[in-house]
Scaffold this active site. Structure first.
Site, PDB file in Angstrom:
ATOM      1  N   GLY A 276       9.624   2.010  -0.081  1.00  0.00           N
ATOM      2  CA  GLY A 276       8.479   1.786   0.648  1.00  0.00           C
ATOM      3  C   GLY A 276       8.362   0.166   1.009  1.00  0.00           C
TER       4      GLY A 276
ATOM      5  N   SER B 155      14.087   2.594   0.143  1.00  0.00           N
ATOM      6  CA  SER B 155      14.197   1.676   1.598  1.00  0.00           C
ATOM      7  C   SER B 155      15.477   1.840   2.184  1.00  0.00           C
ATOM      8  CB  SER B 155      14.043   0.126   1.405  1.00  0.00           C
ATOM      9  OG  SER B 155      12.664   0.040   0.863  1.00  0.00           O
TER      10      SER B 155
ATOM     11  N   GLU C 182       6.041   8.268  -7.354  1.00  0.00           N
ATOM     12  CA  GLU C 182       4.564   8.425  -6.741  1.00  0.00           C
ATOM     13  C   GLU C 182       3.854   9.638  -7.477  1.00  0.00           C
ATOM     14  OE1 GLU C 182       5.516   8.911  -2.756  1.00  0.00           O
ATOM     15  OE2 GLU C 182       6.211   6.805  -2.563  1.00  0.00           O
TER      16      GLU C 182
ATOM     17  N   GLU D  84      15.864   5.647  -8.210  1.00  0.00           N
ATOM     18  CA  GLU D  84      14.987   4.964  -7.363  1.00  0.00           C
ATOM     19  C   GLU D  84      14.396   4.044  -8.006  1.00  0.00           C
ATOM     20  OE1 GLU D  84      13.830   7.635  -3.594  1.00  0.00           O
ATOM     21  OE2 GLU D  84      12.410   8.135  -5.249  1.00  0.00           O
TER      22      GLU D  84
ATOM     23  N   LYS E 192       7.390  13.094   2.197  1.00  0.00           N
ATOM     24  CA  LYS E 192       5.949  12.880   1.671  1.00  0.00           C
ATOM     25  C   LYS E 192       4.855  13.608   2.205  1.00  0.00           C
ATOM     26  CE  LYS E 192       8.096   8.656   0.023  1.00  0.00           C
ATOM     27  NZ  LYS E 192       7.963   7.521  -0.373  1.00  0.00           N
TER      28      LYS E 192
ATOM     29  N   HIS F 258       9.075  12.140  -8.910  1.00  0.00           N
ATOM     30  CA  HIS F 258       9.242  10.923  -8.129  1.00  0.00           C
ATOM     31  C   HIS F 258       8.232   9.911  -8.732  1.00  0.00           C
ATOM     32  CE1 HIS F 258       8.318   8.576  -4.669  1.00  0.00           C
ATOM     33  NE2 HIS F 258       9.544   9.185  -3.948  1.00  0.00           N
TER      34      HIS F 258
ATOM     35  N   ASN G 269      12.517  12.730   2.402  1.00  0.00           N
ATOM     36  CA  ASN G 269      11.456  13.118   1.758  1.00  0.00           C
ATOM     37  C   ASN G 269      10.103  12.680   2.706  1.00  0.00           C
ATOM     38  OD1 ASN G 269       9.335  12.990  -0.020  1.00  0.00           O
ATOM     39  ND2 ASN G 269       9.900  11.305  -1.340  1.00  0.00           N
TER      40      ASN G 269
HETATM   41  P1  PGA Z   1      11.562   4.796   1.054  1.00  0.00           P
HETATM   42  O1  PGA Z   1      11.277   6.158   0.057  1.00  0.00           O
HETATM   43  O2  PGA Z   1      13.024   5.183   1.748  1.00  0.00           O
HETATM   44  O3  PGA Z   1      10.483   5.000   2.165  1.00  0.00           O
HETATM   45  O4  PGA Z   1      11.606   3.693   0.425  1.00  0.00           O
HETATM   46  C1  PGA Z   1      11.937   6.824  -0.752  1.00  0.00           C
HETATM   47  C2  PGA Z   1      11.631   7.749  -1.666  1.00  0.00           C
HETATM   48  O5  PGA Z   1      10.096   7.565  -2.007  1.00  0.00           O
HETATM   49  O6  PGA Z   1      12.030   8.757  -2.065  1.00  0.00           O
END
Ligand code: PGA
Length: 241
Positions: free
Chosen positions: A172, A206, A98, A166, A16, A96, A14
């Site tokens: 993150g 992460s 976000e 998740e 982003k 997601h 991903n």
């Molecule tokens: P990350 O993001 O691996 O940076 O924690 C995962 C995601 O948002 O799908």
């Protein structure tokens, strides 16, 4: 639609709101996918780069990070599932955290998006997960149940939908749940509804080259959704190895 049963595990990058033509060219030329395994690698890039990635394609599947809940019409700025299908998209992340947090996406909207994707032969990767506060108040299971009840459409089944667990507090942050916590959450999802039992469920939050191995050794974890570490080709190559 691709046949999910053909694969042993799924690794979904991903990106982003990151990437550029230069980044993509370097990434794809160094991407190392072992053809002898049944691993499925998908790269979910910003819409604008999907066509470029498609041209560069090298044994990975094209993915998007979102789509419109509308089929078409006067919705400025939207991209439909039909359009994503036309450029060769196989997977699309929906819900997601976000998108839920910054763009106020509700379970109802996420469900509509998943419906549109399935209608257009694209696998929705439906994201669910709890906040740290919810985890600390022992609400994880309630949250997962509610998100699944309200965002997974009737038309979803083990062949056309992936669920991504998740935990929001792990995205993150460099923090991850314990292996037991990941296993328990996946087990809970499978048991919630008979229909989910055979769903592919992947973990995100992460994931990096160090923790990906123990996580993917949990037999009910079918792969990973990788954010930050998918922007580093060496890290990503190690994760999918
Ligand atoms: P990350 O993001 O691996 O940076 O924690 C995962 C995601 O948002 O799908």
């Amino acid at each position: 639609m691709i046949d999910l049963s053909h694969f042993s595990s799924f690794f979904v990058a991903n990106w982003k709101l990151n990437s550029s033509f230069e980044f993509i060219n370097n990434f794809v030329s160094s991407l190392n996918i072992d053809k002898s395994t049944k691993k499925c690698v998908s790269i979910c890039a910003p819409y604008i780069y999907l066509n470029h990635l498609q041209v560069k394609r090298k044994d990975f599947y094209l993915g998007a990070q979102d789509c419109s809940c509308f089929e078409g019409g006067a919705y400025t700025g939207e991209v439909s599932a039909k359009m994503l299908n036309e450029v060769g998209t196989s997977f699309c992340i929906v819900g997601h955290s976000e998108r839920r947090q910054y763009f106020n996406e509700s379970n109802k909207i996420i469900k509509l998006k998943a419906i549109r994707l399935i209608e257009n032969n694209i696998i929705p990767i439906i994201c669910i997960g709890e906040t740290l506060e919810e985890k600390n108040n022992n609400k994880t299971q309630n949250i997962l149940k509610n998100q699944l009840d309200e965002s997974v459409p009737e038309s979803s089944n083990q062949f056309n939908t992936i669920i991504a667990y998740e935990p929001i507090w792990a995205i993150g942050t460099g923090l991850t749940p314990s292996l037991d916590e990941i296993e328990n959450a996946h087990r809970y999802i499978k048991k919630l509804n008979k229909k989910f039992f055979n769903f592919k469920i992947i973990y995100g939050g992460s994931v990096n080259s160090k923790n990906s191995k123990p996580i993917s050794k949990i037999d009910i974890v079918n792969g990973a959704l990788i954010g930050g570490a998918s922007l580093n080709i060496n890290e990503f190559n190690q994760i999918i190895r």
